[in-house]
Structure formats: structure tokens, C-alpha cells
Design a protein around this motif. Structure first.
Motif, PDB file in Angstrom:
ATOM      1  N   THR A 181      33.703  39.713  45.815  1.00 43.10           N
ATOM      2  CA  THR A 181      35.164  39.803  45.659  1.00 43.10           C
ATOM      3  C   THR A 181      35.968  40.402  44.126  1.00 43.10           C
ATOM      4  OG1 THR A 181      35.816  38.033  47.281  1.00 43.10           O
ATOM      5  CG2 THR A 181      37.544  39.103  45.862  1.00 43.10           C
ATOM      6  N   SER A 182      35.246  39.559  43.140  1.00 48.67           N
ATOM      7  CA  SER A 182      35.786  39.937  42.107  1.00 48.67           C
ATOM      8  C   SER A 182      34.934  40.642  41.773  1.00 48.67           C
ATOM      9  CB  SER A 182      34.602  38.904  41.164  1.00 48.67           C
ATOM     10  OG  SER A 182      34.219  38.309  41.558  1.00 48.67           O
ATOM     11  N   LYS A 186      36.748  44.803  39.996  1.00 53.15           N
ATOM     12  CA  LYS A 186      36.652  45.332  38.246  1.00 53.15           C
ATOM     13  C   LYS A 186      36.324  46.887  38.621  1.00 53.15           C
ATOM     14  CE  LYS A 186      34.081  41.594  36.598  1.00 53.15           C
ATOM     15  NZ  LYS A 186      32.783  41.047  36.394  1.00 53.15           N
ATOM     16  N   GLY A 196      44.160  38.830  41.570  1.00 53.66           N
ATOM     17  CA  GLY A 196      43.745  38.494  40.491  1.00 53.66           C
ATOM     18  C   GLY A 196      44.548  37.004  40.943  1.00 53.66           C
ATOM     19  N   MET A 199      43.919  34.642  43.788  1.00 50.01           N
ATOM     20  CA  MET A 199      41.781  34.274  43.705  1.00 50.01           C
ATOM     21  C   MET A 199      42.412  33.604  42.883  1.00 50.01           C
ATOM     22  SD  MET A 199      38.906  35.970  42.411  1.00 50.01           S
ATOM     23  CE  MET A 199      38.898  37.112  43.495  1.00 50.01           C
ATOM     24  N   TYR A 259      33.623  32.080  39.629  1.00 54.11           N
ATOM     25  CA  TYR A 259      34.721  33.015  40.079  1.00 54.11           C
ATOM     26  C   TYR A 259      36.123  32.032  39.048  1.00 54.11           C
ATOM     27  CZ  TYR A 259      32.429  34.900  44.187  1.00 54.11           C
ATOM     28  OH  TYR A 259      31.241  34.911  45.556  1.00 54.11           O
ATOM     29  N   PRO A 262      34.388  32.895  35.062  1.00 55.44           N
ATOM     30  CA  PRO A 262      33.486  33.730  35.138  1.00 55.44           C
ATOM     31  C   PRO A 262      32.668  34.464  32.986  1.00 55.44           C
ATOM     32  CG  PRO A 262      35.940  34.921  35.141  1.00 55.44           C
ATOM     33  CD  PRO A 262      35.671  32.941  35.005  1.00 55.44           C
TER      34      PRO A 262
END
Length: 316
Positions: A181-182, A186, A196, A199, A259, A262
Motif C-alpha cells: 500500500t505505502s 508513492k 495517508g 492509513m 507502516y 517509515p
């Protein structure tokens, strides 16, 4: 022109693991052995519990759900990783990437909830043995498992729908071995602020709170055990809680590090190694920790479990 460019992405390229070409075959064999061990170990647990009616109890119902989650979680990423390690074109269609992201979130969060349910079972068995059959009844266990599956479905669907609304431009290279996901955020060329924030807040609710509940449960368990004047019982309890807490720490530690904390310098190598730990290693170890040391599953499958469930934590 911008709108046209944003709709041209139909697939992503997975860079995979940072492995030297001369080490490719060695790591392929290693990951294949790891995946097969995970499959066979967890399938064995599910089959044994299914075949033996004496194991149709709340604790083994939780264990079979955990084994199913481990099996599926590894199957979300490992087959694609193995395929790409032997392929010259490690691409994945956009729809398949979203599906992989959905199931990765689904079984990852389900694993988190199941670990909490099993820790709660141990907590009740040790701290409230006289009320165990009332608190951890079949209906109560099913209610906890059903709630876990429903919350997991809602969480994975929310993130997948938010990701599907984003636009992706020219950059389609994912520096990972699966659609994380992260990492996908990006690559998006549209506003990801909502993703963001969602999450961050759901990560706190789904990961941090269950982790704190696990720590509190085992702190209470250890406190109760230490008040029991039985050296043998204390030793068995510590031999049980130690490996479990090790797996819990490994699973939650890597996820929280990825997550919620980071890397500021975008250290993709470190992130990839941490992802391998929680997607592959922990699920391979779980069958050994939770079942292969359990006398009820190693011994006679028909052996009665009557009067033993309250001491499950001492028997693993």
C-alpha cells in the motif's frame, strides 16, 4: 494530455528482492522451501483439527483460523515472488495489483486479530480458570472470530477503494516484491492525503491497539503465574509465552516499523527485508510454535481433552 497519460498505466513492474544474479537460484530454493514448509505445516494443523472431533473446541477453532490465515497470507505474495525470480518480465496487471494489495491487507490484519483472540484465551484460562467454560464458550469464540473477519473485510475494502480512485502516471516501477500500500501511494500522481491519513489512523486502531492488548494480556498472565508456588508450572508457562511473544514481537515490530515509522531516507532494502520477515518467516514458524509442541496434536488424536482446556497455555 495529462488525463491521457494518467490512464495509460495498465501494469506495474515489481523489482523484487535486492539479490545478486549469482545468488538468484540459492534464494529461489530458500524461499520455495520456506513456502512449502508453511503450506504443509498449516495444512497439517487444519486437517488434524478437522478430522479429530476431540479437537473441535474453542482453542483449536482459533488455531485452525490462524493456520488458514498463515497459509493464505503467504500465498498472496510468495507464488508471485517465486514466479518473478524466474521471469525476465516481472510485471503485474493493475487489477491484479489491487487484488494482491487487498488480500495482503486482509490476511495481515486478520492475523493481528487472531493473535489477540488467542492471547485472550490464554489470559482467561490462566487468570480466570473457574469461569473459563463460561467466558470462552463456543458461541463466544465464534463471536470473536466473526467480529475479526468482519473488521478485517471492512479495513481491506476501505484501503482498496481509496487506492482504486488514484491516478498513476508514467512511473510504474514498484521497488518491492509485492503491491504494498505505502509503495503504491508513492507512485500515485494524484492527491494521496486522504489515503495517508486513513492509513495512519486505521493503522493505529488495527495494529497498535491489538499489540497493546497482547502486551497487557501476557503481563497479567505472567503476574498470575509468578504468584503460583510451582516451579514446574512457571517453567512450562515461560516456555510457552516466550516463543509466542517472540513471534508477536517479530510480526508487530516489522509492521509498525514499516507502516507507522517509515524510513526517512527511503531505505527500500531495509523495508524489503522487514516485509520478508512478516510475510514469510513468521507464518512458517507459527505451526512449530503453536502446534508441533502440543501433546494433543502430537499424540493420539482421539485422546480426550476433558479437564485439560483450562491449562492449554501450559501444554503447548
Amino acid at each position: 494530455m495529462t488525463k491521457k497519460n494518467q490512464t495509460m498505466i495498465s501494469e506495474f513492474l515489481l523489482l523484487g528482492l535486492p539479490i545478486q544474479p549469482e545468488q538468484q537460484n540459492l534464494f529461489y530454493a530458500l524461499f520455495l522451501a520456506m513456502y512449502l514448509t508453511t503450506l504443509l505445516g498449516n495444512l497439517l494443523i487444519i486437517v488434524l483439527i478437522r478430522l479429530d472431533s476431540h479437537l473441535h473446541t474453542p482453542v483449536y477453532l482459533c488455531l485452525s483460523n490462524l493456520s488458514f490465515s498463515d497459509l493464505c497470507f503467504s500465498s498472496v505474495t510468495m507464488p508471485k515472488l517465486l514466479q518473478n525470480m524466474q521471469s525476465q518480465n516481472p510485471s503485474i496487471p493493475f487489477a491484479d495489483c489491487l487484488a494482491q494489495m487487498y488480500f495482503h491487507l486482509f490476511y495481515g490484519v486478520l492475523e493481528s486479530f487472531l493473535l489477540v483472540v488467542m492471547a485472550y484465551h490464554c489470559y482467561v484460562a490462566i487468570c480466570f480458570p473457574l469461569q473459563y467454560t463460561t467466558i470462552m464458550s463456543s458461541k463466544g469464540c465464534l463471536a470473536l472470530l466473526t467480529l475479526s473477519w468482519l473488521l478485517t473485510t471492512a479495513h481491506a475494502r476501505l484501503h482498496t477503494l481509496l487506492m482504486a480512485r488514484l491516478s498513476f502516471c508514467a512511473d510504474n516501477v514498484i521497488p518491492h516484491f509485492f503491491c504494498d500500500t505505502s509503495t503504491l501511494l508513492k507512485l500515485a500522481c494524484s492527491d494521496t492525503q486522504v489515503n495517508g491519513w486513513v492509513m495512519f489512523f486505521t493503522g493505529g486502531l488495527i495494529l497498535v491497539i491489538p499489540f497493546l492488548l497482547l502486551i497487557m494480556s501476557y503481563a497479567r498472565i505472567l503476574s498470575t503465574i509468578l504468584r503460583v508456588p510451582c516451579a514446574g508450572g512457571i517453567q512450562k508457562a515461560f516456555s510457552t509465552c516466550g516463543p509466542h511473544l517472540s513471534v508477536v514481537s517479530l510480526f508487530y515490530g516489522t509492521i509498525i516499523g514499516l507502516y507507522l515509522c517509515p524510513s526517512t531516507n527511503h531505505n527500500t532494502v531495509k523495508d524489503t527485508v522487514m516485509a520478508v520477515m512478516y510475510t514469510g518467516v513468521t507464518h512458517m514458524l507459527n505451526p512449530f510454535i503453536y502446534s508441533l509442541r502440543n501433546r494433543d496434536m502430537r499424540g493420539n488424536p482421539g485422546q480426550s481433552l476433558q479437564h485439560k482446556e483450562n491449562f492449554f497455555v501450559f501444554k503447548i
